[in-house]
Write a protein that holds these residues in place. Structure first.
Motif, short mmCIF file in Angstrom:
data_model
loop_
_atom_site.label_atom_id
_atom_site.label_comp_id
_atom_site.label_asym_id
_atom_site.label_seq_id
_atom_site.Cartn_x
_atom_site.Cartn_y
_atom_site.Cartn_z
N VAL A 221 -2.41 -4.98 8.57
CA VAL A 221 -1.95 -4.50 7.27
C VAL A 221 -3.10 -3.84 6.51
O VAL A 221 -4.27 -4.02 6.84
N TYR A 222 -2.71 -3.10 5.48
CA TYR A 222 -3.67 -2.45 4.57
C TYR A 222 -3.49 -3.05 3.19
O TYR A 222 -2.36 -3.19 2.71
N CYS A 223 -4.57 -3.42 2.54
CA CYS A 223 -4.52 -4.01 1.20
C CYS A 223 -4.87 -2.96 0.15
O CYS A 223 -5.86 -2.24 0.30
N TYR A 224 -4.06 -2.89 -0.91
CA TYR A 224 -4.33 -1.91 -1.97
C TYR A 224 -3.83 -2.45 -3.30
O TYR A 224 -3.10 -3.46 -3.36
N LEU A 225 -4.20 -1.79 -4.37
CA LEU A 225 -3.77 -2.18 -5.71
C LEU A 225 -2.56 -1.33 -6.08
O LEU A 225 -2.66 -0.10 -6.16
N ASP A 226 -1.41 -1.98 -6.28
CA ASP A 226 -0.20 -1.27 -6.66
C ASP A 226 -0.34 -0.77 -8.10
O ASP A 226 -0.55 -1.56 -9.02
N GLU A 227 -0.23 0.54 -8.30
CA GLU A 227 -0.48 1.13 -9.61
C GLU A 227 0.59 0.76 -10.63
O GLU A 227 0.33 0.74 -11.84
N LYS A 228 1.80 0.47 -10.17
CA LYS A 228 2.87 0.14 -11.10
C LYS A 228 2.79 -1.31 -11.60
O LYS A 228 2.89 -1.57 -12.80
N SER A 229 2.59 -2.24 -10.67
CA SER A 229 2.56 -3.65 -11.06
C SER A 229 1.15 -4.17 -11.33
O SER A 229 0.99 -5.25 -11.87
N PHE A 230 0.12 -3.38 -10.95
CA PHE A 230 -1.27 -3.79 -11.08
C PHE A 230 -1.53 -5.07 -10.30
O PHE A 230 -2.31 -5.92 -10.69
N ARG A 231 -0.84 -5.21 -9.14
CA ARG A 231 -1.03 -6.36 -8.27
C ARG A 231 -1.61 -5.91 -6.94
O ARG A 231 -1.35 -4.80 -6.48
N LEU A 232 -2.37 -6.80 -6.33
CA LEU A 232 -2.85 -6.56 -4.97
C LEU A 232 -1.71 -6.84 -4.01
O LEU A 232 -1.11 -7.92 -4.04
N VAL A 233 -1.38 -5.88 -3.18
CA VAL A 233 -0.33 -6.05 -2.18
C VAL A 233 -0.83 -5.49 -0.85
O VAL A 233 -1.89 -4.86 -0.78
N ALA A 234 -0.05 -5.70 0.19
CA ALA A 234 -0.41 -5.18 1.51
C ALA A 234 0.77 -4.41 2.09
O ALA A 234 1.91 -4.55 1.64
N SER A 235 0.47 -3.60 3.09
CA SER A 235 1.49 -2.78 3.74
C SER A 235 1.21 -2.70 5.23
O SER A 235 0.05 -2.63 5.65
N SER A 236 2.29 -2.73 6.03
CA SER A 236 2.14 -2.49 7.46
C SER A 236 2.55 -1.06 7.82
O SER A 236 2.56 -0.69 9.00
N ARG A 237 2.87 -0.27 6.82
CA ARG A 237 3.13 1.16 7.02
C ARG A 237 1.78 1.88 6.96
O ARG A 237 1.43 2.51 5.96
N LEU A 238 1.05 1.80 8.04
CA LEU A 238 -0.36 2.18 8.01
C LEU A 238 -0.60 3.69 7.95
O LEU A 238 -1.62 4.13 7.42
N SER A 239 0.33 4.47 8.48
CA SER A 239 0.10 5.91 8.58
C SER A 239 -0.22 6.56 7.24
O SER A 239 -1.06 7.47 7.16
N LYS A 240 0.40 6.09 6.18
CA LYS A 240 0.18 6.74 4.89
C LYS A 240 -1.19 6.42 4.29
O LYS A 240 -1.59 7.03 3.29
N PHE A 241 -1.90 5.47 4.89
CA PHE A 241 -3.23 5.13 4.40
C PHE A 241 -4.34 5.66 5.31
O PHE A 241 -5.52 5.45 5.03
#
Length: 280
Positions: free
Chosen positions: A115-135
């Motif tokens: 997964v990739y960890c990033y800061l969600d700009e809308k919720s201001f929460r740290l989240v992860a994604s397994s949709r790796l291509s966009k990162f």
């Protein structure tokens, strides 16, 4: 400015019964809970901490080392799944959320995912994604052929193994270039084999060309020493036999053997390769 999802060097401002309060030029009330306090400290000391949001969505500090940080990739275990999404064990008390919209395939508790960890700009929460291509972005690739790179294996395909290169780019290791056992989640070192016109990266796990020769020759020499001075391999050995014993291609094997033979470190017999024993 404190960066959530990353390590920050902060100043110890005051000590209380619940823990230490840390700060910098912008913040003066970030809590480091008492259970994470260093044994020895003084007010005014600098301390490196990881900052994230606690169960009540408040910024908090810890001296624990998470398995992933913001804007990076890692192979994590799915701790649980509920109506909100999947929650990854990233080494901290509060699990890392992967919302359903960010799951490439529906996640299952107990399995492992890159997964990739990033800061969600809308919720201001740290989240992860397994949709790796966009990162992953290959527009800015700037490598030399044979340049060493860090890899994280994230998917097996018909062509080979998809890998994250230097935590930024997408690369591919073709099945024909794999001479060792690898699997999703492996963190490896590799080498750039080719940069295609469309900026796609072909990766190999061992250096190519002349640069590969010395390590391969040394590997065979070390194997001979470990096996009592003899390897049951020769020019007629199958590529599968060579790959199984030495994790290299037959082409590389033949070149490396030639180097050792020219250096008079080995002799080649019908039964295999013999290490030359020097007598004083």
């Amino acid at each position: 400015m404190i960066e959530l999802g990353n390590y920050n060097e902060l100043t110890i401002l005051r000590s209380t019964s619940v823990g230490l309060f840390l700060g910098d030029d912008d913040v003066d009330d970030l809590l480091l809970p008492a259970k994470y306090e260093p044994e020895d400290f003084e007010i005014g000391d600098k301390i490196e901490v990881f900052c994230y949001l606690d169960h009540e969505e408040r910024p908090i500090a810890t001296t624990l080392k998470p398995f992933i940080k913001r804007n990076s990739f890692a192979y994590l275990r799915v701790a649980e799944v509920n109506e909100i999404g999947a929650f990854m064990d990233w080494g901290l008390e509060k699990h890392l959320l992967v919302p359903y919209r960010e799951q490439r395939n529906k996640m299952v508790a107990g399995t492992w995912e890159v997964v990739y960890c990033y800061l969600d700009e809308k919720s201001f929460r740290l989240v992860a994604s397994s949709r790796l291509s966009k990162f992953l972005n290959n527009e800015s690739v700037d490598f030399r052929v044979n340049e060493e790179v860090s890899l994280l294996v994230y998917r097996r395909s018909e062509l080979g193994w998809d890998v994250v290169v230097n935590n930024l780019h997408r690369g591919l290791i073709f099945h024909s270039d794999v001479f060792q056992k690898i699997q999703v989640g492996d963190a490896l070192q590799g080498f750039v084999k080719q940069i295609r016109p469309d900026k796609k990266l072909d990766i190999v796990l061992k250096p190519i060309g002349l640069k590969a020769l010395e390590p391969a020759a040394d590997q065979i020499f070390q194997a001979l020493q470990e096996q009592g001075g003899f390897l049951k391999l020769n020019d007629s050995s199958s590529p599968e036999e060579i790959r199984s014993l030495l994790s290299m291609s037959k082409k590389t094997f033949k070149k490396a053997v030639g180097t050792l033979y020219k250096d008079k470190k080995i002799t080649l017999e019908d039964d295999g390769i013999h290490l030359v024993v020097k007598t004083s």
